[in-house]
Design a protein around this motif. Sequence first.
Motif, mmCIF file in Angstrom:
data_model
loop_
_atom_site.group_PDB
_atom_site.id
_atom_site.type_symbol
_atom_site.label_atom_id
_atom_site.label_comp_id
_atom_site.label_asym_id
_atom_site.label_seq_id
_atom_site.Cartn_x
_atom_site.Cartn_y
_atom_site.Cartn_z
ATOM 1 N N CYS A 1 0.851 -1.186 0.000
ATOM 2 C CA CYS A 1 0.000 0.000 0.000
ATOM 3 C C CYS A 1 0.890 1.241 0.000
ATOM 4 C CB CYS A 1 -0.904 -0.001 1.223
ATOM 5 S SG CYS A 1 -1.937 1.469 1.347
ATOM 6 N N GLU A 2 0.804 2.009 -1.077
ATOM 7 C CA GLU A 2 1.551 3.267 -1.153
ATOM 8 C C GLU A 2 0.735 4.420 -0.573
ATOM 9 O OE1 GLU A 2 2.561 3.097 -5.379
ATOM 10 O OE2 GLU A 2 4.611 2.636 -4.747
ATOM 11 N N CYS A 3 -0.583 4.349 -0.697
ATOM 12 C CA CYS A 3 -1.480 5.297 -0.055
ATOM 13 C C CYS A 3 -2.890 4.706 -0.080
ATOM 14 C CB CYS A 3 -1.447 6.680 -0.714
ATOM 15 S SG CYS A 3 -2.065 6.729 -2.397
ATOM 16 N N GLY A 4 -3.701 5.127 0.871
ATOM 17 C CA GLY A 4 -5.055 4.607 0.973
ATOM 18 C C GLY A 4 -5.294 3.974 2.331
ATOM 19 N N ASP A 5 -6.494 3.466 2.513
ATOM 20 C CA ASP A 5 -6.917 2.901 3.789
ATOM 21 C C ASP A 5 -6.941 1.373 3.697
ATOM 22 O OD1 ASP A 5 -7.931 2.439 6.288
ATOM 23 O OD2 ASP A 5 -9.777 3.573 5.996
ATOM 24 N N PHE A 6 -5.769 0.752 3.913
ATOM 25 C CA PHE A 6 -5.623 -0.703 3.856
ATOM 26 C C PHE A 6 -5.062 -1.216 5.173
ATOM 27 C CE2 PHE A 6 -5.887 0.268 -0.562
ATOM 28 C CZ PHE A 6 -6.416 -0.859 -1.162
ATOM 29 N N SER B 1 -2.545 -7.998 7.723
ATOM 30 C CA SER B 1 -2.187 -8.691 8.969
ATOM 31 C C SER B 1 -1.816 -10.134 8.685
ATOM 32 C CB SER B 1 -3.364 -8.704 9.943
ATOM 33 O OG SER B 1 -3.647 -7.430 10.415
ATOM 34 N N PRO B 2 -0.899 -10.663 9.491
ATOM 35 C CA PRO B 2 -0.613 -12.098 9.396
ATOM 36 C C PRO B 2 -1.731 -12.894 10.064
ATOM 37 C CG PRO B 2 0.720 -11.096 11.111
ATOM 38 C CD PRO B 2 -0.041 -9.977 10.445
ATOM 39 N N VAL B 3 -1.937 -14.102 9.605
ATOM 40 C CA VAL B 3 -2.879 -15.030 10.233
ATOM 41 C C VAL B 3 -2.054 -16.172 10.802
ATOM 42 C CG1 VAL B 3 -4.809 -16.613 9.848
ATOM 43 C CG2 VAL B 3 -4.727 -14.422 8.623
ATOM 44 N N THR B 4 -2.264 -16.484 12.084
ATOM 45 C CA THR B 4 -1.523 -17.550 12.742
ATOM 46 C C THR B 4 -2.479 -18.617 13.273
ATOM 47 O OG1 THR B 4 -1.529 -16.328 14.828
ATOM 48 C CG2 THR B 4 0.392 -16.040 13.413
ATOM 49 N N ASP B 5 -1.948 -19.810 13.445
ATOM 50 C CA ASP B 5 -2.754 -20.887 14.037
ATOM 51 C C ASP B 5 -2.603 -20.867 15.557
ATOM 52 O OD1 ASP B 5 -0.313 -22.111 14.573
ATOM 53 O OD2 ASP B 5 -0.566 -23.687 13.076
ATOM 54 N N ASP B 6 -3.144 -21.871 16.231
ATOM 55 C CA ASP B 6 -3.113 -21.917 17.695
ATOM 56 C C ASP B 6 -1.698 -21.986 18.265
ATOM 57 O OD1 ASP B 6 -5.848 -21.769 17.734
ATOM 58 O OD2 ASP B 6 -6.132 -23.938 17.892
ATOM 59 N N ILE C 1 -2.379 -14.577 5.383
ATOM 60 C CA ILE C 1 -2.476 -13.124 5.522
ATOM 61 C C ILE C 1 -3.938 -12.728 5.382
ATOM 62 C CG2 ILE C 1 -0.168 -12.634 4.608
ATOM 63 C CD1 ILE C 1 -1.624 -11.812 1.973
ATOM 64 N N GLU C 2 -4.265 -11.575 5.922
ATOM 65 C CA GLU C 2 -5.583 -11.007 5.677
ATOM 66 C C GLU C 2 -5.417 -9.570 5.229
ATOM 67 O OE1 GLU C 2 -7.740 -11.530 9.312
ATOM 68 O OE2 GLU C 2 -6.751 -9.863 10.304
ATOM 69 N N ILE C 3 -6.308 -9.149 4.349
ATOM 70 C CA ILE C 3 -6.263 -7.797 3.802
ATOM 71 C C ILE C 3 -7.650 -7.190 3.961
ATOM 72 C CG2 ILE C 3 -5.886 -6.375 1.750
ATOM 73 C CD1 ILE C 3 -4.211 -8.737 0.618
ATOM 74 N N ALA D 1 -8.964 -0.907 -6.422
ATOM 75 C CA ALA D 1 -7.513 -1.103 -6.477
ATOM 76 C C ALA D 1 -7.140 -2.535 -6.107
ATOM 77 C CB ALA D 1 -6.805 -0.115 -5.551
ATOM 78 N N LEU D 2 -7.761 -3.091 -5.071
ATOM 79 C CA LEU D 2 -7.467 -4.463 -4.665
ATOM 80 C C LEU D 2 -7.868 -5.452 -5.756
ATOM 81 C CD1 LEU D 2 -6.373 -6.335 -2.509
ATOM 82 C CD2 LEU D 2 -8.660 -6.358 -1.478
ATOM 83 N N MET D 3 -9.018 -5.239 -6.369
ATOM 84 C CA MET D 3 -9.447 -6.118 -7.466
ATOM 85 C C MET D 3 -8.477 -6.045 -8.637
ATOM 86 S SD MET D 3 -13.646 -5.749 -7.295
ATOM 87 C CE MET D 3 -13.664 -5.028 -8.872
ATOM 88 N N LYS D 4 -8.017 -4.858 -8.994
ATOM 89 C CA LYS D 4 -7.059 -4.700 -10.088
ATOM 90 C C LYS D 4 -5.715 -5.344 -9.747
ATOM 91 C CE LYS D 4 -8.958 -0.563 -12.283
ATOM 92 N NZ LYS D 4 -8.723 0.851 -12.630
ATOM 93 N N ALA D 5 -5.290 -5.226 -8.494
ATOM 94 C CA ALA D 5 -4.019 -5.830 -8.068
ATOM 95 C C ALA D 5 -4.095 -7.350 -8.186
ATOM 96 C CB ALA D 5 -3.683 -5.424 -6.637
ATOM 97 N N LEU D 6 -5.177 -7.941 -7.718
ATOM 98 C CA LEU D 6 -5.328 -9.394 -7.789
ATOM 99 C C LEU D 6 -5.478 -9.875 -9.235
ATOM 100 C CD1 LEU D 6 -7.660 -9.892 -4.713
ATOM 101 C CD2 LEU D 6 -5.214 -10.435 -4.881
ATOM 102 N N GLU D 7 -6.180 -9.099 -10.052
ATOM 103 C CA GLU D 7 -6.318 -9.458 -11.469
ATOM 104 C C GLU D 7 -4.963 -9.418 -12.170
ATOM 105 O OE1 GLU D 7 -9.149 -8.270 -15.220
ATOM 106 O OE2 GLU D 7 -8.453 -6.642 -13.931
#
Length: 110
Positions: free
Chosen positions: A57-62, A65-70, A77-79, A89-95
């Motif tokens: 993320c260069e700018c914006g509200d993102f 976070s890492p996701v961990t097990d027990d 990861i979660e976004i 922007a997220l849809m374009k990045a994933l595409e």
Amino acid sequence: MYAIEEGIKKINGEVVETFIREIAETNTGLLVEAGTTGYKGGICRDMGGRTYLSIVCECGDFHFSPVTDDTKRLIGIEIACCGDAGLTALMKALEFAQLALNDQRCEVDD
């Protein structure tokens, strides 16, 4: 049209060529980089292909976070993002990442 740069990452001793694109939306900017060696026909970690994906993320509200097990082992990861521009922007990045990886993969049987 948008500019695409080329990069290189090294994953477990293997060179991976990557493609990099900047995604710009209203008050939102992401930098996405993706690449793969493609399929290698190996079922074990050492013999298989290598793949890389990065979203910065260069700018914006993102929120990233890492996701961990027990046991506190990192398993994902979660976004999260806010605003219509964040979603776009997220849809374009994933595409872009999907297109970059599809262009580089090659079937083992080819």
